[in-house]
Design a protein around this motif. Sequence first.
Motif, PDB file in Angstrom:
ATOM      1  N   LEU A  44     162.105  89.310  19.496  1.00  0.00           N
ATOM      2  CA  LEU A  44     161.267  89.874  20.554  1.00  0.00           C
ATOM      3  C   LEU A  44     161.580  89.329  21.937  1.00  0.00           C
ATOM      4  N   LEU A  45     162.011  88.100  22.027  1.00  0.00           N
ATOM      5  CA  LEU A  45     162.311  87.498  23.325  1.00  0.00           C
ATOM      6  C   LEU A  45     163.678  86.835  23.263  1.00  0.00           C
ATOM      7  N   PRO A  46     164.723  87.607  23.016  1.00  0.00           N
ATOM      8  CA  PRO A  46     166.024  86.960  22.805  1.00  0.00           C
ATOM      9  C   PRO A  46     166.475  86.204  24.051  1.00  0.00           C
ATOM     10  N   GLY A  47     167.038  85.034  23.833  1.00  0.00           N
ATOM     11  CA  GLY A  47     167.638  84.300  24.931  1.00  0.00           C
ATOM     12  C   GLY A  47     166.706  83.382  25.692  1.00  0.00           C
ATOM     13  N   ILE A  48     165.434  83.356  25.339  1.00  0.00           N
ATOM     14  CA  ILE A  48     164.519  82.491  26.093  1.00  0.00           C
ATOM     15  C   ILE A  48     164.720  81.033  25.657  1.00  0.00           C
ATOM     16  N   PRO A  49     164.728  80.112  26.627  1.00  0.00           N
ATOM     17  CA  PRO A  49     164.902  78.703  26.248  1.00  0.00           C
ATOM     18  C   PRO A  49     163.708  78.192  25.442  1.00  0.00           C
ATOM     19  N   VAL A  50     163.995  77.435  24.402  1.00  0.00           N
ATOM     20  CA  VAL A  50     162.946  76.938  23.519  1.00  0.00           C
ATOM     21  C   VAL A  50     163.022  75.425  23.424  1.00  0.00           C
ATOM     22  N   VAL A  51     161.879  74.774  23.573  1.00  0.00           N
ATOM     23  CA  VAL A  51     161.787  73.348  23.284  1.00  0.00           C
ATOM     24  C   VAL A  51     160.775  73.207  22.161  1.00  0.00           C
ATOM     25  N   SER A  52     161.149  72.502  21.108  1.00  0.00           N
ATOM     26  CA  SER A  52     160.230  72.396  19.982  1.00  0.00           C
ATOM     27  C   SER A  52     159.863  70.941  19.732  1.00  0.00           C
ATOM     28  N   GLY A  53     158.834  70.756  18.959  1.00  0.00           N
ATOM     29  CA  GLY A  53     158.506  69.435  18.455  1.00  0.00           C
ATOM     30  C   GLY A  53     159.565  69.018  17.450  1.00  0.00           C
ATOM     31  N   PRO A  54     159.309  67.958  16.701  1.00  0.00           N
ATOM     32  CA  PRO A  54     160.321  67.456  15.764  1.00  0.00           C
ATOM     33  C   PRO A  54     160.696  68.467  14.681  1.00  0.00           C
ATOM     34  N   THR A  55     159.875  69.493  14.482  1.00  0.00           N
ATOM     35  CA  THR A  55     160.112  70.412  13.372  1.00  0.00           C
ATOM     36  C   THR A  55     161.501  71.045  13.388  1.00  0.00           C
ATOM     37  N   ARG A  62     165.430  80.236   2.380  1.00  0.00           N
ATOM     38  CA  ARG A  62     165.623  81.543   2.940  1.00  0.00           C
ATOM     39  C   ARG A  62     166.789  82.193   2.218  1.00  0.00           C
ATOM     40  N   ILE A  63     166.682  83.509   1.985  1.00  0.00           N
ATOM     41  CA  ILE A  63     167.819  84.212   1.406  1.00  0.00           C
ATOM     42  C   ILE A  63     168.697  84.595   2.583  1.00  0.00           C
ATOM     43  N   GLU A  64     169.758  83.852   2.743  1.00  0.00           N
ATOM     44  CA  GLU A  64     170.592  83.966   3.948  1.00  0.00           C
ATOM     45  C   GLU A  64     171.123  85.386   4.119  1.00  0.00           C
ATOM     46  N   GLY A  65     170.875  85.961   5.274  1.00  0.00           N
ATOM     47  CA  GLY A  65     171.462  87.248   5.606  1.00  0.00           C
ATOM     48  C   GLY A  65     170.828  88.461   4.946  1.00  0.00           C
ATOM     49  N   PHE A  66     169.797  88.243   4.126  1.00  0.00           N
ATOM     50  CA  PHE A  66     169.176  89.349   3.414  1.00  0.00           C
ATOM     51  C   PHE A  66     168.213  90.088   4.339  1.00  0.00           C
ATOM     52  N   LEU A  67     168.547  91.326   4.723  1.00  0.00           N
ATOM     53  CA  LEU A  67     167.703  92.166   5.577  1.00  0.00           C
ATOM     54  C   LEU A  67     167.276  91.456   6.848  1.00  0.00           C
ATOM     55  N   SER A  68     168.217  90.808   7.514  1.00  0.00           N
ATOM     56  CA  SER A  68     167.786  90.022   8.667  1.00  0.00           C
ATOM     57  C   SER A  68     168.196  90.639  10.006  1.00  0.00           C
ATOM     58  N   ASP A  69     168.759  91.858   9.988  1.00  0.00           N
ATOM     59  CA  ASP A  69     169.138  92.475  11.259  1.00  0.00           C
ATOM     60  C   ASP A  69     167.928  93.085  11.959  1.00  0.00           C
ATOM     61  N   THR A  70     168.162  93.517  13.182  1.00  0.00           N
ATOM     62  CA  THR A  70     167.106  94.248  13.873  1.00  0.00           C
ATOM     63  C   THR A  70     167.714  95.480  14.529  1.00  0.00           C
ATOM     64  N   VAL A  71     166.876  96.496  14.705  1.00  0.00           N
ATOM     65  CA  VAL A  71     167.288  97.701  15.404  1.00  0.00           C
ATOM     66  C   VAL A  71     166.409  97.801  16.635  1.00  0.00           C
ATOM     67  N   LYS A  72     167.001  98.136  17.772  1.00  0.00           N
ATOM     68  CA  LYS A  72     166.195  98.192  18.984  1.00  0.00           C
ATOM     69  C   LYS A  72     166.202  99.618  19.527  1.00  0.00           C
ATOM     70  N   ILE A  73     165.016 100.202  19.662  1.00  0.00           N
ATOM     71  CA  ILE A  73     164.908 101.541  20.224  1.00  0.00           C
ATOM     72  C   ILE A  73     163.981 101.438  21.421  1.00  0.00           C
ATOM     73  N   GLY A  74     164.489 101.761  22.592  1.00  0.00           N
ATOM     74  CA  GLY A  74     163.693 101.544  23.796  1.00  0.00           C
ATOM     75  C   GLY A  74     163.442 100.053  23.931  1.00  0.00           C
ATOM     76  N   GLY A  75     162.243  99.685  24.231  1.00  0.00           N
ATOM     77  CA  GLY A  75     161.946  98.254  24.287  1.00  0.00           C
ATOM     78  C   GLY A  75     161.421  97.731  22.963  1.00  0.00           C
ATOM     79  N   ILE A  76     161.343  98.609  21.980  1.00  0.00           N
ATOM     80  CA  ILE A  76     160.662  98.236  20.742  1.00  0.00           C
ATOM     81  C   ILE A  76     161.673  97.744  19.717  1.00  0.00           C
ATOM     82  N   VAL A  77     161.335  96.641  19.085  1.00  0.00           N
ATOM     83  CA  VAL A  77     162.222  96.042  18.100  1.00  0.00           C
ATOM     84  C   VAL A  77     161.772  96.442  16.700  1.00  0.00           C
ATOM     85  N   PHE A  78     162.687  96.969  15.932  1.00  0.00           N
ATOM     86  CA  PHE A  78     162.395  97.264  14.536  1.00  0.00           C
ATOM     87  C   PHE A  78     163.214  96.331  13.652  1.00  0.00           C
TER      88      PHE A  78
END
Lengths: 329, 437, 292
Positions: free
Chosen positions: B298-309, C122-138
């Motif tokens: 939703l906010l790609p590229g925004i700088p993130v600072v996190s706690g130890p997690t 985590r199941i690495e790479g399993f259904l982890s992409d996104t599609v972007k239409i307009g400003g909305i992320v799917f």
Amino acid sequence: MGLKMQKIKKIAPIIISLIIALVLPIFVKNNYYVTLLDQALVNIIAVIGLNFITGLTGQVNLGMAGIFAAGSYTSALLTTKLGVNCWLGLIASIIVGIIIGYVLGYPSLRIKGIYLTLTTIGFGEIMRLLLTNMVNITGGTQGVLGIPSLSLFGFELNTPRRMYFFLVAVVCLMAWIAIRIVKGRWGREFKAVLNDDTALASVGIDISKVKLNSFILCSVFTCVAGSFYAHLMGYIDPSDYTFDMSTRFLMMLMLGGIGSVPGSIIGGSIITILPEILRFLKEYYWLVFSVIILIIILVLPYGLVSIKDLPFVRKLFGLNKNSLGESNE
Amino acid sequence: MKKSIKQMLKGVAIFCSIVMLFTLISACNKKSDDTAKKEKETEAAEKEAVEEKESAEKKEVAEKSEASEDKKAVEESDKKEASGEPIIVGVCTAMTGSSPLDGERTKQGVELAVKEINAKGGVLGRPLELMIEDDQNLANVAVNATNKLMNSNIVAQLGPQKSGNTKAVMGIAKENGIPILVGSTNPGLADEGNEYLFRIRASDRLVGQTAAKFAIETLNAKKIGILFNNDDYGMGAKGAIESYLDTAGLEYVAEGHNTGDKDMTGQIMKLKDAGVDTIIIWTHAPECAVVARQLKELLPGIPVVSGPTYTNQDFLNLVDAADIEGAYSVADFSVEKDTPEMKAYVAACDEEYGIVPELFSTTYYQGIYILADAIERAGSTDHDAVRQALSETKDFNGVMSAVNCNAKGEMVHEVTVVVLENKVPVMKEIVKFDVDE
Amino acid sequence: MESFLQLLVSGIAFGCIYTLVAIEYSVIYQASGLVNFSHGQWITLGGFVFGGTMIRQFNMHYIPAMLLSLVVMGIFGALVAKGIFNPLRHLPNNLFVVLGTVMLGKIIIELCRIIWGASAFRIEGFLSDTVKIGGIVFPEVYIWIVIISVIFLVVQAILFQKTKLGKAMRCVASDQKAAALMGINVNRNIIITVAYSAIICAIIGILVAPIFNVDINMANSISLKGFAAGVVGGFGTIGGSIVGGLVIGIIENMYLMIGPAIYKDVVAFVALIIFLLMKPTGLLGKNQQKRS
């Protein structure tokens, strides 16, 4: 003579268990076990309450954690934030119990069975989420720290051992009240709701009032237990009052035997103490505990008090059918 | 009459069963101690048997171990084997319940430390022994576990981890006069004035401030969004961050969530609508993974600072590398720290368990060392002497950090800022605070 | 506006999950009148079987891994039905089933912890992409959740309406005694139904794995909210499950537009209680709950 003997017979188990309860702390030197016994006693009070609604009227209540939390928090917040006397706090939590009984009992006039169970689950979850998030009032997940211990006529109940004797007295009182209720008119009405509520209505008894009564009794007992719990632990936070806690109370009720006050006492003590005994199993102990309980549910659905109904046990003690009913009530 | 006899029999039966129940309690208690001891004895015996295969003749185990101890004392004076009555250290951690992994790591950390210390001759010439109890991550169970430990002849207790549980048990520690060393980071704990409570991690007051300072000074943040867990872990840090930002006069938006939340779209969209340019995250691993993934979406590229997690291995297992690339984290330590202790520790962890050291194992590993050092200085296992020694800890060189105890029982006063590169935390700077802060 | 649409997207995706959860316990409720209180743990188990065993241990491709997990969970369901549901079904009070299934849930969780270890993964790479239409992320997984839910509903409709097995299941659902008199083996039917329910649980477990990660607490919140969804739509009915699931999913996300996010979970339970008080039969409102 016969009458006297019968009376003695009835009283004997009570006296024996009382003596055991009072003598126990002499043998148990370790404070850890005494605290555990305290917790068992607190749980017993709540389970006796749950018995009214679930055991007698057969309405499954899975919102016990919410009610218990209400009792704990009423006492805890009044005593720590407003500096109210502990006993006034206890009375306040009884009042809260009555209110909750009405609130929870009201839906039961319209709905029953699984719907009621779902309502109580919803109530429990809402209660927990509110306690967690209303930080200004409840302290949120920080919990309430420094809850004072109870004092009785200037005598501080500040050690687990002192609290133990006090709680034994309270449990006796509560159990006595409960037995009076169960054996009295109300108890009969409650059981009638379980068996056939249409029949009950046809003889002119107001079912809704009966259900409401059982709900109020349940929540008052549970709030009292919650209040003692807060004073016993000295610290409470919302993470304890989860759905798990509700199911634990149900387990206690069922393990002992539904509908039976002695059963509630047995169940309350066993479910509280057994996991601690099983601790030597290390990481498997919770698994073993769950399996034991599941097997008991499958084999003895009416709980440990029904163990005497099993054929081989009855043979062992030579019991006949007539002597069954009394302690089951 | 016959009936009454039967009734009496019934009563007796109930009585017997209850008595049996309690004998069982005590028996189990003893049994577990016994078996633990026995195991330990056999283990020791086996070890010696291997070492002295050639010289030792077949004698009885007890005789042998006595004899071998004497022999060894004479033969190898530099490498002493710990002997004598063990010093028991209690550990209260979550082996089951909602966060069992924390408990597992804690257990691995303390066991490794104890093994190393015992191999070097133990403490005061006596071996350390662990007694680990489960608290299910629940306050009431933690109270039971602590009560059990405190009544079992322990010299000190490590844990519990969660701040709420620590609050529940610290009173018991004070009553029993037994010091506890905890990894709970809620700032408020140290203000309770409990002299038996020692904190072996940096308080969130320090960690939170560092995060805020880093966001402002290094990342040039103008408006900060804070995503915090609404429990005492997140709230404690949030308070520290907010007060720092208030002083610095910076705008911020804070959005909370509950433990167990699986969808943070609402919170993130609110921050997005508020137009924040940097995000500080303070929550536990499962929620943090959700936040990291959705921030990327939703906010790609925004700088993130996190706690130890963000440096926690459990968290790293839950995210794709791309989700957290270039994020910053204020951690308790970094495995890259260039000290011989850290290198040896990382190697030992890898050899023993095949894991990269993470927060819980390292915290409590260091905790055992701090305690061992204190016992050594106290010269006895007397609780008050140990407590006194703990409070006088100064410039102790732990694996994670330097350890200096201040008046409030805070022992660690440094944090490390790291940046994540392909899931590997790369050290950026170590921030040290004044001990009395 | 963007926030609104974004929240709607996640509302619909979560709504579909709640729908599946509601259906999964509704089929058991219909067949036996019992409510499975361990369904959250079944979902977790499904996720672990798929992610832990099939993918991580055997390194299978996603599709055979999924199918195998469904089979394993189906067998599990049948065993549970034989061991727990059928014995408890004949007891007069539903308390026994509530407790029996709750304990089963605890056992499943402890077993998961012992078998697959305590650490979430985590199941690495399993259904982890996104599609972007307009400003909305799917997110890809949301799209799949919706697609699979729709496919599943169609398949279920065909199964229930056309096949003999489905007809027998519906028959038992409407009247157990009559079904038994008609020569339908009720016990066997319940075993099949519970197995079917377990398969749905596995589907849910697999679908939520990319969002929730595989973790012993992964299904705690959706299991309780699934109950709320059922009540809002109409408890124990398929149609009610669909409506209720979507309604709960959407209103709890819409609520975020106006209120603080920390009370999001309260929304579902408040809706539950409001509906129980005002309209216990749910939105679809057929008055068919004789059994209780």
